[in-house]
Design an enzyme around this catalytic site. Sequence first.
Site, PDB file in Angstrom:
ATOM      1  CB  SER A  41      -0.947  -0.032   1.204  1.00  0.00           C
ATOM      2  OG  SER A  41      -1.857   1.053   1.167  1.00  0.00           O
ATOM      3  CG  HIS A  49      -4.121  -1.020  -0.852  1.00  0.00           C
ATOM      4  ND1 HIS A  49      -3.786  -1.054   0.478  1.00  0.00           N
ATOM      5  CD2 HIS A  49      -4.660  -2.231  -1.131  1.00  0.00           C
ATOM      6  CE1 HIS A  49      -4.110  -2.238   0.981  1.00  0.00           C
ATOM      7  NE2 HIS A  49      -4.634  -2.964   0.030  1.00  0.00           N
ATOM      8  CG  ASP A  90      -5.582  -5.741   2.287  1.00  0.00           C
ATOM      9  OD1 ASP A  90      -6.168  -6.816   2.514  1.00  0.00           O
ATOM     10  OD2 ASP A  90      -5.443  -5.269   1.139  1.00  0.00           O
TER      11      ASP A  90
END
Length: 366
Positions: free
Chosen positions: A187, A214, A308
């Site tokens: 991310s 992401h 995540d």
Amino acid sequence: MSSATATRVVVADDSGLMRRVVTATLEHSGFTVVGAAKDGDEALALCEREQPDAMTLDLAMPGLDGIGVLRALRRQGERATPVVVVSAFSPAHGARAVDALAEGAFDLVAKPAVGDGIDRFTNELSDKVRLAAASRRGARRRAPQPPAEGGRVRTAPSGAGAAGSGRTERRARAHAATRRIVVIACSTGGPKALAELVPALPAPLGAGTLIVQHMPPGFTGSLAARLDRVSNLNVREAAGGETLDPRVALLAPGGAHLRLTDPARVTQLSDEPEIGGLRPRADLTIVDVARAFGEKMLLVVLTGMGRDGLEGAREVRRRGGRVLVEAESTCTVYGMPRAIAEAGLAHEVLPLHELPAAITTEAGGR
């Protein structure tokens, strides 16, 4: 809000309206805006004078634009003010956003479009500015990184010599018989980490590679193209319907979950709702691959905020797969890797420069 009270921010945007919106949003979240600039030269001058903890930066400005500002800041080295780009993005401008990350931007926030709710923009902006400022001040707490039972933490510097070579050879012998599917999740800070990691990987690699970064819609195609130009692997944005190929790395497109059908093992794009504000969500991809390939899976989790990948890592361990995470020492944000390491799910915790060799030997590559 108290944690942000001492955080001093410069706002740079050529639009007076957006300067007011961003300033009000930050001040409402507890930040102190110490100056607002209408172009790149003013932004650099304010940073030099005020020495802020972070800056928000539009990319499209007259004179010295946002990319020019980022390049100027890079020349300052460790003194550089960390930047969160706040700009209007679209699929047509995805390459510019990826360029900004390559030039050192900490992260990106899209300006709210007509009809968008302001709450999401406020939360995303405040979270990313807070993390950017923490990276400047060294405010991140560094904690021990416990590996799973039987795993180990290694943070040896590059060029560790014969001992490091021996470890690599032993790992290669232990896993040479298994060609694994590689799933890489990241991310915040991920594009820069991928730019170091992916070009260092061989082709073919294992039984195929999937990457979940992401990013909003419109950016991942440009990221894939940039990685493809400098990598041995053929890197492209997943379109759905692909079979896994050892010479190809498929990047999940922004705005869609990347799934893997079982037993056909073919990629599929899903417009299921966001999970925790994320689409793509790495957990979905990881769980699908773990269920389809079991012990023939290698999960690699790089820099990123949030958790995540944690539930996915649990499934990988249940199915007998392997888990590597990036060490805090090289992470832009030690969030996603921390969650997995502290849960005892990582087989190894490695600095970024050691991951290419580890992935190659774990997954099976030339």
